[in-house]
Design an enzyme around this catalytic site. Sequence first.
Site, PDB file in Angstrom:
ATOM      1  N   ASP A 155     -54.528  24.351 -11.799  1.00 17.05           N
ATOM      2  CA  ASP A 155     -54.214  23.707 -13.076  1.00 17.05           C
ATOM      3  C   ASP A 155     -55.411  23.598 -14.021  1.00 17.05           C
ATOM      4  O   ASP A 155     -55.292  22.983 -15.087  1.00 17.05           O
ATOM      5  CB  ASP A 155     -53.578  22.339 -12.834  1.00 17.05           C
ATOM      6  N   ASP A 166     -45.169  26.910 -11.874  1.00 18.93           N
ATOM      7  CA  ASP A 166     -45.879  26.242 -12.979  1.00 18.93           C
ATOM      8  C   ASP A 166     -47.092  27.054 -13.426  1.00 18.93           C
ATOM      9  O   ASP A 166     -47.526  26.970 -14.573  1.00 18.93           O
ATOM     10  CB  ASP A 166     -46.403  24.856 -12.584  1.00 18.93           C
TER      11      ASP A 166
HETATM   12  N1  GLY Z   1     -47.231  20.272 -11.397  1.00 19.95           N
HETATM   13  C1  GLY Z   1     -46.700  20.434 -12.656  1.00 19.95           C
HETATM   14  C2  GLY Z   1     -45.509  19.623 -12.917  1.00 19.95           C
HETATM   15  O1  GLY Z   1     -45.323  18.575 -12.338  1.00 19.95           O
HETATM   16  O2  GLY Z   1     -44.731  20.012 -13.724  1.00 19.95           O
END
Ligand code: GLY
Length: 370
Positions: free
Chosen positions: A92, A149
Amino acid sequence: MDEAYIATVMDRLDRKVTRMIDQIGEKCPHFAGVDGKYDSTGTDWWTSGFWPGLLWLMHDMTGGTQYRDAAWHWDETLERWFSREDGHLHHDVGFQFLATAVIKHKLTGDGEALRRGLTGANYLAARFNPAGGFIRAWNGDHYGWAIVDCMMNISLLFWASETTGDPRYRHIAIRHAETTLQYGIREDGSVKHILSFDPTSGEYLENFGGQGAAADSSWSRGTAWALHGFANTYRHSGDVRFLNAAKRIAHYFVASLPDDHVPYWDFRLDTFENEPRDSSAAAIAASGLLEIADAVPDKEKHGYLAAAHRILHSLTERYATWDEPEHEAILLHGTGHKPQNHFVDGSLIYGDYYYAESFAKLSGWKHRMY
Ligand code: GLY
């Protein structure tokens, strides 16, 4: 939604986000419950870029220096986690550095921001597993996991190639997108959250439900990440396979929405009674639909634009906090992690960010951080 309506929302956002600067202060906001106060999470948490990202976006749209002043230090704050053993940075870093270092460099030309953005890109690129062709998710011993994601994070790699001229980052981004498309997107346009590969051979093994209800269910925010992420990947690569993927996911997403155009947290539940919505999924998808509308020929635009408008109109009229000035967030009814009952039916900073990003795009925003 006409131009006057869009301008009215931008005015409301200008007043709201300016007020949020005082309310949020030094906090690193992530979730606000019924009291309307944002919590303050660790700056290594994956959501730490969205508040500064919202500030940079508002600075670019309005010229307001209060936004720039409040956003300025964030890329430096995040970079410090690279030298700390107790930090939790992982895939991320895309979310975190695109919305801080990258947009700061684009808007101000700051050299340190450029260096920090490239540091984040190097970290992300180093997580690539060439055997399976994926960027590994999270830390710990699940070396073979990749998640949908991450389609949003790879924009950091495209940016790094565009900025430096070095194509290696882009090769990794495209390979990861191909793998996600092959194993993570079902024929009907629904998506899987967690994909598991043998990290040595690269063989695909299975998928897990993750933040969705089950392995064969359909997590609505994961679907929105994929929709937006594949649309971004088409913009960066020009590869029509990724635009077609974004369209397929978008058709599924829009067809699965309830009457008010804001999804429940999963599209495939036995019953939706008493189940929470996820306004963040709606906001992310709306922004992605606007990307698709930008990418397709004129005669195809209308459906994508109309779908984005329906979602954004509903969020504005039914889910926003305009009448509650003490509420520190923009949107209500977001759901972070329902299977663990964490961050359920409240405000999520990324919902606020993508809602504002959508209206910025509708107002002609030229910069893209993803
Ligand atoms: N980990 C990204 C989300 O919760 O959307």
